[in-house]
Design a protein around this motif. Sequence first.
Motif, PDB file in Angstrom:
ATOM      1  N   GLY A   1      95.202  56.953-112.967  1.00  0.00           N
ATOM      2  CA  GLY A   1      94.205  56.038-113.515  1.00  0.00           C
ATOM      3  C   GLY A   1      94.846  54.748-114.009  1.00  0.00           C
ATOM      4  N   ILE A   2      95.998  54.865-114.688  1.00  0.00           N
ATOM      5  CA  ILE A   2      96.725  53.678-115.149  1.00  0.00           C
ATOM      6  C   ILE A   2      97.224  52.862-113.963  1.00  0.00           C
ATOM      7  N   LEU A   3      97.779  53.543-112.960  1.00  0.00           N
ATOM      8  CA  LEU A   3      98.276  52.852-111.764  1.00  0.00           C
ATOM      9  C   LEU A   3      97.155  52.091-111.071  1.00  0.00           C
ATOM     10  N   SER A   4      95.997  52.713-110.978  1.00  0.00           N
ATOM     11  CA  SER A   4      94.849  52.057-110.345  1.00  0.00           C
ATOM     12  C   SER A   4      94.419  50.814-111.114  1.00  0.00           C
TER      13      SER A   4
ATOM     14  N   THR B   1      89.794  56.349-117.193  1.00  0.00           N
ATOM     15  CA  THR B   1      91.079  55.732-117.521  1.00  0.00           C
ATOM     16  C   THR B   1      91.200  54.359-116.872  1.00  0.00           C
ATOM     17  N   ARG B   2      90.839  54.281-115.608  1.00  0.00           N
ATOM     18  CA  ARG B   2      90.903  52.993-114.912  1.00  0.00           C
ATOM     19  C   ARG B   2      90.005  51.965-115.586  1.00  0.00           C
ATOM     20  N   SER B   3      88.767  52.347-115.888  1.00  0.00           N
ATOM     21  CA  SER B   3      87.821  51.418-116.506  1.00  0.00           C
ATOM     22  C   SER B   3      88.311  50.949-117.872  1.00  0.00           C
ATOM     23  N   ALA B   4      88.794  51.909-118.699  1.00  0.00           N
ATOM     24  CA  ALA B   4      89.236  51.560-120.045  1.00  0.00           C
ATOM     25  C   ALA B   4      90.469  50.658-120.001  1.00  0.00           C
ATOM     26  N   PHE B   5      91.400  50.956-119.099  1.00  0.00           N
ATOM     27  CA  PHE B   5      92.620  50.157-119.015  1.00  0.00           C
ATOM     28  C   PHE B   5      92.335  48.752-118.496  1.00  0.00           C
ATOM     29  N   MET B   6      91.455  48.624-117.531  1.00  0.00           N
ATOM     30  CA  MET B   6      91.142  47.295-117.014  1.00  0.00           C
ATOM     31  C   MET B   6      90.523  46.424-118.099  1.00  0.00           C
ATOM     32  N   GLU B   7      89.691  47.025-118.935  1.00  0.00           N
ATOM     33  CA  GLU B   7      89.091  46.274-120.043  1.00  0.00           C
ATOM     34  C   GLU B   7      90.144  45.882-121.075  1.00  0.00           C
ATOM     35  N   THR B   8      91.058  46.818-121.380  1.00  0.00           N
ATOM     36  CA  THR B   8      92.091  46.554-122.385  1.00  0.00           C
ATOM     37  C   THR B   8      93.099  45.519-121.904  1.00  0.00           C
ATOM     38  N   MET B   9      93.443  45.562-120.632  1.00  0.00           N
ATOM     39  CA  MET B   9      94.472  44.658-120.103  1.00  0.00           C
ATOM     40  C   MET B   9      94.041  43.193-120.139  1.00  0.00           C
ATOM     41  N   ASP B  10      92.746  42.930-120.342  1.00  0.00           N
ATOM     42  CA  ASP B  10      92.256  41.555-120.444  1.00  0.00           C
ATOM     43  C   ASP B  10      92.200  41.049-121.880  1.00  0.00           C
ATOM     44  N   LYS B  11      92.609  41.898-122.836  1.00  0.00           N
ATOM     45  CA  LYS B  11      92.542  41.516-124.244  1.00  0.00           C
ATOM     46  C   LYS B  11      93.653  40.513-124.587  1.00  0.00           C
ATOM     47  N   ASP B  12      93.420  39.776-125.682  1.00  0.00           N
ATOM     48  CA  ASP B  12      94.382  38.759-126.110  1.00  0.00           C
ATOM     49  C   ASP B  12      95.710  39.364-126.521  1.00  0.00           C
ATOM     50  N   PHE B  13      95.695  40.543-127.186  1.00  0.00           N
ATOM     51  CA  PHE B  13      96.958  41.101-127.660  1.00  0.00           C
ATOM     52  C   PHE B  13      97.855  41.554-126.498  1.00  0.00           C
ATOM     53  N   ILE B  14      97.257  41.864-125.348  1.00  0.00           N
ATOM     54  CA  ILE B  14      98.055  42.206-124.168  1.00  0.00           C
ATOM     55  C   ILE B  14      98.748  40.956-123.628  1.00  0.00           C
TER      56      ILE B  14
ATOM     57  N   THR C   1     106.458  48.653-121.414  1.00  0.00           N
ATOM     58  CA  THR C   1     106.191  48.526-122.850  1.00  0.00           C
ATOM     59  C   THR C   1     104.765  48.067-123.103  1.00  0.00           C
ATOM     60  N   VAL C   2     104.300  47.126-122.293  1.00  0.00           N
ATOM     61  CA  VAL C   2     102.933  46.627-122.465  1.00  0.00           C
ATOM     62  C   VAL C   2     101.914  47.725-122.215  1.00  0.00           C
ATOM     63  N   VAL C   3     102.135  48.470-121.132  1.00  0.00           N
ATOM     64  CA  VAL C   3     101.164  49.498-120.756  1.00  0.00           C
ATOM     65  C   VAL C   3     101.209  50.683-121.708  1.00  0.00           C
ATOM     66  N   MET C   4     102.404  51.236-121.916  1.00  0.00           N
ATOM     67  CA  MET C   4     102.524  52.462-122.700  1.00  0.00           C
ATOM     68  C   MET C   4     102.549  52.194-124.203  1.00  0.00           C
TER      69      MET C   4
ATOM     70  N   HIS D   1     101.221  49.356-125.827  1.00  0.00           N
ATOM     71  CA  HIS D   1     100.095  48.587-126.366  1.00  0.00           C
ATOM     72  C   HIS D   1      98.745  48.999-125.761  1.00  0.00           C
ATOM     73  N   ALA D   2      98.708  49.110-124.444  1.00  0.00           N
ATOM     74  CA  ALA D   2      97.417  49.351-123.794  1.00  0.00           C
ATOM     75  C   ALA D   2      96.953  50.795-123.900  1.00  0.00           C
ATOM     76  N   LEU D   3      97.895  51.749-123.818  1.00  0.00           N
ATOM     77  CA  LEU D   3      97.501  53.163-123.743  1.00  0.00           C
ATOM     78  C   LEU D   3      96.699  53.601-124.961  1.00  0.00           C
ATOM     79  N   ARG D   4      97.238  53.362-126.153  1.00  0.00           N
ATOM     80  CA  ARG D   4      96.555  53.824-127.352  1.00  0.00           C
ATOM     81  C   ARG D   4      95.219  53.118-127.544  1.00  0.00           C
ATOM     82  N   ASN D   5      95.163  51.839-127.217  1.00  0.00           N
ATOM     83  CA  ASN D   5      93.921  51.084-127.400  1.00  0.00           C
ATOM     84  C   ASN D   5      92.875  51.420-126.341  1.00  0.00           C
ATOM     85  N   SER D   6      93.285  52.110-125.294  1.00  0.00           N
ATOM     86  CA  SER D   6      92.326  52.530-124.258  1.00  0.00           C
ATOM     87  C   SER D   6      91.928  53.985-124.408  1.00  0.00           C
ATOM     88  N   SER D   7      92.469  54.668-125.403  1.00  0.00           N
ATOM     89  CA  SER D   7      92.373  56.130-125.449  1.00  0.00           C
ATOM     90  C   SER D   7      91.019  56.668-125.889  1.00  0.00           C
TER      91      SER D   7
END
Length: 313
Positions: A117-120, A200-213, A225-228, A230-236
């Motif tokens: 899901g993260i890879l996608s 997972t794909r939907s949540a990560f795509m939304e998170t990856m567009d955030k300012d903190f990313i 580091t960015v994915v695991m 910052h993004a992982l916990r905020n997409s959980s």
Amino acid sequence: MGSYLIKRIISLIPILVGISILVFTILHLVPGDPASIMLGTEATPEAVAVLRAEMGLDKPLISQYLHWAGGLLQGDFGVSVHTGEEILPQILKRFLITLQLTIMAVVIGWTLAIPFGILSAIRSHSKTDKVIRILTLLGISVPNFAIGTLLLLGLSLYFNWFPPIDVVHFWDDPAEAFKVFILPAVTMGIVVAAGVMRMTRSAFMETMDKDFIRTARAKGNSQWTVVMGHALRNSSIPIVTIAGMQIGYLLGGSVIVEQLFSIPGLGQYVLDGIYQRDYPVVQGGVLFVALVFVLVNLIIDLIYTWIDPRIKY
């Protein structure tokens, strides 16, 4: 947190009462008389009437419900009208089997779902993403009984391998238990993986567009580091939500999979009770499933506070 837990536990009471009334009413609206089924087609009306009286089926529905509910308050789920066995020990025995199957299915499902899901998400609109999305769609669309049947046919025809029939617990013989549960766990795990992977794909795509990313990337952090970090916990939170719902359903008993692979779990126990018009078994089994489902959702709510400290109860 303590007051929230108390409130949630108290709120379980009207939910379980409502479920018990609903299940009791629906079962008694189903055509078929347990006494007639037990005695067979050649039974006389007098014999049926005697057995109905012994089983308490001749009393008004409200009296039958109050008698059953009174037993539940004392931890007595009643006895099976078909076998005469106490129901609660049988439910707990079957639930342990379903619990092992569920844990194995969830491990398989999450092991596939989270990384793919993260890879996608991080390779969205690429060929990899398209392949993963197609596989996800297939996993959601194909029924689990079809997946299980194909696995059984493929392994038996091409590899001459059949899963063991006798159920063995993991704490008794891990290797043999693995052989028993692997096929049904894979069957259920594929369905679990498809749902979690999509979320997972939907949540990560939304998170990856955030300012903190974008800020994390601007600081020179690596993709890992960015994915695991910052993004992982905020997409959980949405991922944990869908995963919790799936766990609740699986613990309730995947009836079709247990029936297909002859796993004597909770789902098959309730299904047999339906076939035999064994009212106490079905009522007790469904009520136990409802309790498990509500408790799983309570645990998921508590996990939210660990994932996101900003959530307060």
